[in-house]
Design a protein around this motif. Sequence first.
Motif, PDB file in Angstrom:
ATOM      1  N   GLU A   1       0.918  -1.202  -0.085  1.00 17.72           N
ATOM      2  CA  GLU A   1       0.117   0.035  -0.134  1.00 17.72           C
ATOM      3  C   GLU A   1       0.868   1.358   0.180  1.00 17.72           C
ATOM      4  O   GLU A   1       1.783   1.362   0.669  1.00 17.72           O
ATOM      5  CB  GLU A   1      -1.141  -0.093   1.116  1.00 17.72           C
ATOM      6  CG  GLU A   1      -1.881  -1.179   1.185  1.00 17.72           C
ATOM      7  CD  GLU A   1      -3.083  -0.902   2.295  1.00 17.72           C
ATOM      8  OE1 GLU A   1      -2.876  -0.003   3.016  1.00 17.72           O
ATOM      9  OE2 GLU A   1      -4.026  -1.589   2.190  1.00 17.72           O
ATOM     10  N   TRP A  29       0.836   5.697   0.090  1.00 11.67           N
ATOM     11  CA  TRP A  29       0.187   6.838   0.549  1.00 11.67           C
ATOM     12  C   TRP A  29       0.021   7.978  -0.333  1.00 11.67           C
ATOM     13  O   TRP A  29       0.979   8.248  -1.049  1.00 11.67           O
ATOM     14  CB  TRP A  29       0.652   7.351   1.664  1.00 11.67           C
ATOM     15  CG  TRP A  29       0.067   8.532   2.487  1.00 11.67           C
ATOM     16  CD1 TRP A  29       0.467  10.017   2.320  1.00 11.67           C
ATOM     17  CD2 TRP A  29      -0.983   8.612   3.300  1.00 11.67           C
ATOM     18  NE1 TRP A  29      -0.265  10.758   3.035  1.00 11.67           N
ATOM     19  CE2 TRP A  29      -1.271   9.921   3.620  1.00 11.67           C
ATOM     20  CE3 TRP A  29      -1.795   7.471   3.836  1.00 11.67           C
ATOM     21  CZ2 TRP A  29      -2.227  10.286   4.397  1.00 11.67           C
ATOM     22  CZ3 TRP A  29      -2.910   8.042   4.947  1.00 11.67           C
ATOM     23  CH2 TRP A  29      -3.026   9.083   5.115  1.00 11.67           C
ATOM     24  N   LYS A  30      -1.153   8.625  -0.679  1.00 11.25           N
ATOM     25  CA  LYS A  30      -1.330   9.693  -1.670  1.00 11.25           C
ATOM     26  C   LYS A  30      -2.430  10.451  -1.507  1.00 11.25           C
ATOM     27  O   LYS A  30      -3.488   9.755  -1.391  1.00 11.25           O
ATOM     28  CB  LYS A  30      -1.436   8.965  -3.095  1.00 11.25           C
ATOM     29  CG  LYS A  30      -1.517  10.052  -4.325  1.00 11.25           C
ATOM     30  CD  LYS A  30      -1.539   9.439  -5.665  1.00 11.25           C
ATOM     31  CE  LYS A  30      -1.770  10.223  -6.554  1.00 11.25           C
ATOM     32  NZ  LYS A  30      -2.130   9.629  -7.849  1.00 11.25           N
ATOM     33  N   ASP A  31      -2.382  11.676  -1.698  1.00 13.88           N
ATOM     34  CA  ASP A  31      -3.528  12.544  -1.145  1.00 13.88           C
ATOM     35  C   ASP A  31      -4.376  12.379  -0.009  1.00 13.88           C
ATOM     36  O   ASP A  31      -5.542  11.991   0.132  1.00 13.88           O
ATOM     37  CB  ASP A  31      -4.365  12.466  -2.720  1.00 13.88           C
ATOM     38  CG  ASP A  31      -3.900  12.810  -3.791  1.00 13.88           C
ATOM     39  OD1 ASP A  31      -2.580  13.791  -3.589  1.00 13.88           O
ATOM     40  OD2 ASP A  31      -4.168  12.510  -4.683  1.00 13.88           O
ATOM     41  N   GLY A  32      -3.655  12.010   1.094  1.00 13.10           N
ATOM     42  CA  GLY A  32      -4.139  11.642   2.288  1.00 13.10           C
ATOM     43  C   GLY A  32      -5.101  10.528   2.429  1.00 13.10           C
ATOM     44  O   GLY A  32      -5.713  10.227   3.339  1.00 13.10           O
ATOM     45  N   ASN A  33      -4.671   9.389   1.565  1.00 15.19           N
ATOM     46  CA  ASN A  33      -5.343   7.991   1.555  1.00 15.19           C
ATOM     47  C   ASN A  33      -4.002   6.914   1.256  1.00 15.19           C
ATOM     48  O   ASN A  33      -3.322   7.202   0.352  1.00 15.19           O
ATOM     49  CB  ASN A  33      -6.393   7.943   0.487  1.00 15.19           C
ATOM     50  CG  ASN A  33      -7.508   8.502   0.793  1.00 15.19           C
ATOM     51  OD1 ASN A  33      -8.217   8.593   1.830  1.00 15.19           O
ATOM     52  ND2 ASN A  33      -7.966   9.413  -0.065  1.00 15.19           N
ATOM     53  N   TRP A  34      -4.549   5.848   1.864  1.00 11.84           N
ATOM     54  CA  TRP A  34      -3.626   4.770   1.676  1.00 11.84           C
ATOM     55  C   TRP A  34      -4.451   4.112   0.380  1.00 11.84           C
ATOM     56  O   TRP A  34      -5.433   3.854   0.528  1.00 11.84           O
ATOM     57  CB  TRP A  34      -3.623   3.763   2.893  1.00 11.84           C
ATOM     58  CG  TRP A  34      -2.726   4.238   3.796  1.00 11.84           C
ATOM     59  CD1 TRP A  34      -2.847   4.886   5.029  1.00 11.84           C
ATOM     60  CD2 TRP A  34      -1.246   4.038   3.698  1.00 11.84           C
ATOM     61  NE1 TRP A  34      -1.724   4.956   5.670  1.00 11.84           N
ATOM     62  CE2 TRP A  34      -0.751   4.713   4.905  1.00 11.84           C
ATOM     63  CE3 TRP A  34      -0.365   3.484   2.774  1.00 11.84           C
ATOM     64  CZ2 TRP A  34       0.680   4.702   5.234  1.00 11.84           C
ATOM     65  CZ3 TRP A  34       1.106   3.618   3.024  1.00 11.84           C
ATOM     66  CH2 TRP A  34       1.693   4.523   4.152  1.00 11.84           C
ATOM     67  N   GLY A  35      -3.608   3.493  -0.548  1.00 12.62           N
ATOM     68  CA  GLY A  35      -4.102   2.727  -1.633  1.00 12.62           C
ATOM     69  C   GLY A  35      -3.267   1.791  -2.175  1.00 12.62           C
ATOM     70  O   GLY A  35      -2.180   1.604  -1.630  1.00 12.62           O
ATOM     71  N   GLY A  70     -10.514   0.807  -1.158  1.00 11.66           N
ATOM     72  CA  GLY A  70     -10.115   2.282  -1.287  1.00 11.66           C
ATOM     73  C   GLY A  70      -9.531   2.298  -2.611  1.00 11.66           C
ATOM     74  O   GLY A  70      -9.575   1.394  -3.517  1.00 11.66           O
ATOM     75  N   PRO A  71      -8.826   3.138  -2.824  1.00  6.71           N
ATOM     76  CA  PRO A  71      -8.019   3.482  -4.317  1.00  6.71           C
ATOM     77  C   PRO A  71      -6.843   2.659  -4.472  1.00  6.71           C
ATOM     78  O   PRO A  71      -6.284   2.021  -3.813  1.00  6.71           O
ATOM     79  CB  PRO A  71      -7.568   5.135  -4.026  1.00  6.71           C
ATOM     80  CG  PRO A  71      -7.534   5.242  -2.574  1.00  6.71           C
ATOM     81  CD  PRO A  71      -8.258   4.426  -1.978  1.00  6.71           C
ATOM     82  N   HIS A 101      -3.569   3.193  -6.170  1.00  9.97           N
ATOM     83  CA  HIS A 101      -2.924   4.050  -6.563  1.00  9.97           C
ATOM     84  C   HIS A 101      -1.886   3.965  -7.635  1.00  9.97           C
ATOM     85  O   HIS A 101      -1.326   4.685  -8.512  1.00  9.97           O
ATOM     86  CB  HIS A 101      -2.021   4.719  -5.242  1.00  9.97           C
ATOM     87  CG  HIS A 101      -2.788   5.411  -4.301  1.00  9.97           C
ATOM     88  ND1 HIS A 101      -3.981   6.482  -4.654  1.00  9.97           N
ATOM     89  CD2 HIS A 101      -2.835   5.462  -2.833  1.00  9.97           C
ATOM     90  CE1 HIS A 101      -4.515   7.123  -3.612  1.00  9.97           C
ATOM     91  NE2 HIS A 101      -3.859   6.350  -2.342  1.00  9.97           N
TER      92      HIS A 101
END
Length: 189
Positions: A23, A25-31, A70-71, A73
């Motif tokens: 995973e 981290w990007k733009d405040g989210n783990w993806g 979630g996303p 990334h």
Amino acid sequence: MSSSGHQSVRLEGHEDQCAGRVEVWKDGNWGTVCDDRWDLREAKVVCAQLGCGTALRVTGQNGLFPPGSGPIHLDELNCTGNEQNLWFCPGVQENSDCGHKEDAGVVCSESKALFRVTTPAPAPPSAVSSPEHLSILWLFSLLGFFATLVTFLCCYYCRRDDERGEEKRADAGVKNQVTVSVWTMRWES
């Protein structure tokens, strides 16, 4: 987890920090990272980035670790294996065509799961062999050995006796033929 804001990476889905689903981290989210083109070069970057040694195994679709959420990334990564961060590898960072069943995973050389020593559970009391039980097992093993030996010897000697009997019958047949021939010669004379 390796962190420097936008460049953080972690492994999830396993109790060990050096094995799991990748995973970022990007733009405040783990993806997650898609397993398209995922191989040991990309995994090597992740393991080095986390201080977990080198990559031993990669996983992808329906792999060892549960799918994330979630996303997604990163997709279609193409690392050389020498990058200091997974984000430095060329790849697709937007509009991934993957689903979470394709989440990339890795097992690094420093994974404790690989070196965990497991001790076998103690045997239940009924399975523990007493001296009497062992003596009986030994006796039956010995009896089995002798039964096999006797069977072998009987077959060997029976076959030899059969061969001798055939030789005797063959000798008797020759003697009978000679006798018949002698009588035939006398009769004809």
